[in-house]
Design a protein around this motif. Structure first.
Motif, mmCIF file in Angstrom:
data_model
loop_
_atom_site.group_PDB
_atom_site.id
_atom_site.type_symbol
_atom_site.label_atom_id
_atom_site.label_comp_id
_atom_site.label_asym_id
_atom_site.label_seq_id
_atom_site.Cartn_x
_atom_site.Cartn_y
_atom_site.Cartn_z
ATOM 1 N N ASP A 122 -20.326 -7.423 55.178
ATOM 2 C CA ASP A 122 -21.310 -8.038 54.363
ATOM 3 C C ASP A 122 -20.990 -9.372 54.046
ATOM 4 O O ASP A 122 -19.971 -9.900 53.517
ATOM 5 C CB ASP A 122 -21.291 -7.182 52.835
ATOM 6 N N GLU A 140 -26.261 -10.171 52.950
ATOM 7 C CA GLU A 140 -25.820 -9.337 51.948
ATOM 8 C C GLU A 140 -26.492 -9.399 50.691
ATOM 9 O O GLU A 140 -26.137 -8.932 49.566
ATOM 10 C CB GLU A 140 -24.113 -9.340 51.513
ATOM 11 N N TYR A 185 -25.985 -5.631 48.453
ATOM 12 C CA TYR A 185 -25.540 -5.143 49.506
ATOM 13 C C TYR A 185 -26.529 -3.955 50.117
ATOM 14 O O TYR A 185 -26.875 -3.235 49.161
ATOM 15 C CB TYR A 185 -24.331 -4.442 49.258
ATOM 16 N N GLY A 196 -17.514 -2.064 52.157
ATOM 17 C CA GLY A 196 -18.555 -1.069 52.606
ATOM 18 C C GLY A 196 -18.106 0.334 53.070
ATOM 19 O O GLY A 196 -16.923 0.480 53.575
#
Length: 341
Positions: A71, A77, A81, A190
């Motif tokens: 990200d 991003e 996100y 993530g």
């Protein structure tokens, strides 16, 4: 007249030869979406150093490990996100069957439209949302839901599928490194199962080279007699901040010699990489291009770049100025219909 014709012909052939030479040079440039400058030069100099057989900085191919945050480093991003966007869409569709969410964070903030509180939840809040929204689901069903969402969701600003918002210069960098014997990994806060659905197509990074945060899964025999892995509403591992070096040690088993991030959440990964012996490359993507993407750093709730930036300047790490160092941000700027491979 004949001499004039011959002279014109010679000039014409010279122009064609010059144009052909420039085209050939452009075709041999492994990083065509990067502007010539200190950032591009530092990358290419480092790769040349560690791959020069017999040179003082030579690194054997097995040790050429490169790690990248995802990200804000490999794809956009902002404004939140992308996995957070996926989680919110999932929660929205399931909220009617979960009235208790109206009193629990981060669900309460989302259902109330409280964007500041949502952003303050960070990666942990994101994973809580996604884990709860998809608990009781098999890993196969989850992967299908991610693929379905990517096929129909679009970014609120760019009006394109989220998986088209990968950074073309970084895709070129990944390809360049692999062509020089590097093994490339994603090391991201993530969710690992979220990224594994699309990362190989977008970046050429296979699922086994994706390190990310993870939820607990449980082996079960399904009603049809088939073994399945069920996703539980519990976070197992957060691969962010100090968790990144731990994730690298746990899942890769070798200290990287090349690392790229974009925020304070990547600082420890960069420090861990820098602490090894021999030649090291540390890079940070600085978001400075509000026209083509976004401009943010020290005050941003998403992808905050503050302490890591200061350390990068102090230690001489490579800071990539997106507005100055990248000719192209996204592949579709050049008329492409999707992510470049």
């Amino acid at each position: 007249m004949a001499s004039l014709i011959r002279r014109s012909l010679v000039i014409g052939l010279a122009v064609l030869a010059f144009a052909s030479a420039r085209q050939a040079l452009a075709q041999t440039d492994p990083l065509p979406s990067w502007n010539d400058g200190a950032a591009k030069a530092s990358i290419m100099t480092f790769v040349a150093q560690v791959t020069r057989d017999g040179g003082p900085d030579f690194v054997a191919p097995a040790e050429r490990i490169a790690v990248f945050d995802n990200d804000g480093t490999l794809w956009c991003e902002q404004p939140i996100y992308f996995q957070f966007a996926f989680g919110l869409d999932s929660v929205k569709s399931m909220a009617a069957t979960h009235p208790e969410w109206r009193q629990q964070q981060p669900f309460k903030a989302f259902l109330a439209g409280d964007k500041d509180t949502l952003a303050a939840q960070g990666e942990k809040g994101l994973l809580t949302l996604v884990a709860a929204a998809h608990s009781g689901m098999t890993t196969e069903a989850y992967a299908t839901s991610v693929a379905d969402w990517l096929g129909k969701a679009s970014h609120p600003r760019f009006r394109r599928p989220y998986n088209e918002l990968v950074y073309q210069p970084m895709v070129e960098l990944l390809t360049y490194l692999r062509a020089n014997g590097f093994k490339t990994f994603i090391v991201s806060g993530g969710g690992v199962e979220f990224m594994r659905v699309w990362a190989e197509k977008a970046y050429g990074i296979p699922p086994e080279q994706v390190v990310g945060s993870s939820g607990v899964t449980q082996f079960r025999i399904g009603a049809d007699g088939r073994p399945v892995l069920m996703k539980l509403a519990k976070v197992e591992f957060i691969d962010d901040g100090p968790g990144k070096p731990s994730g690298i040690n746990r899942f890769i088993g070798r200290r990287p010699i090349f690392a790229f991030g974009n925020s304070d959440g990547d600082q420890q990964m960069l420090q861990w990489t820098a602490a090894g012996p021999g030649a090291r490359f540390l890079g940070i993507v600085h978001h400075t291009d509000a026209a083509r993407e976004y401009a943010y750093d020290r005050q941003s709730k998403i992808g905050k770049l503050d302490k890591a930036w200061d350390e990068a300047v102090q230690r001489g790490w490579t800071v990539v100025d997106m507005a100055k160092d990248w000719k192209t941000v996204f592949a579709f700027e050049r008329g492409s219909t999707g992510p470049s491979q």
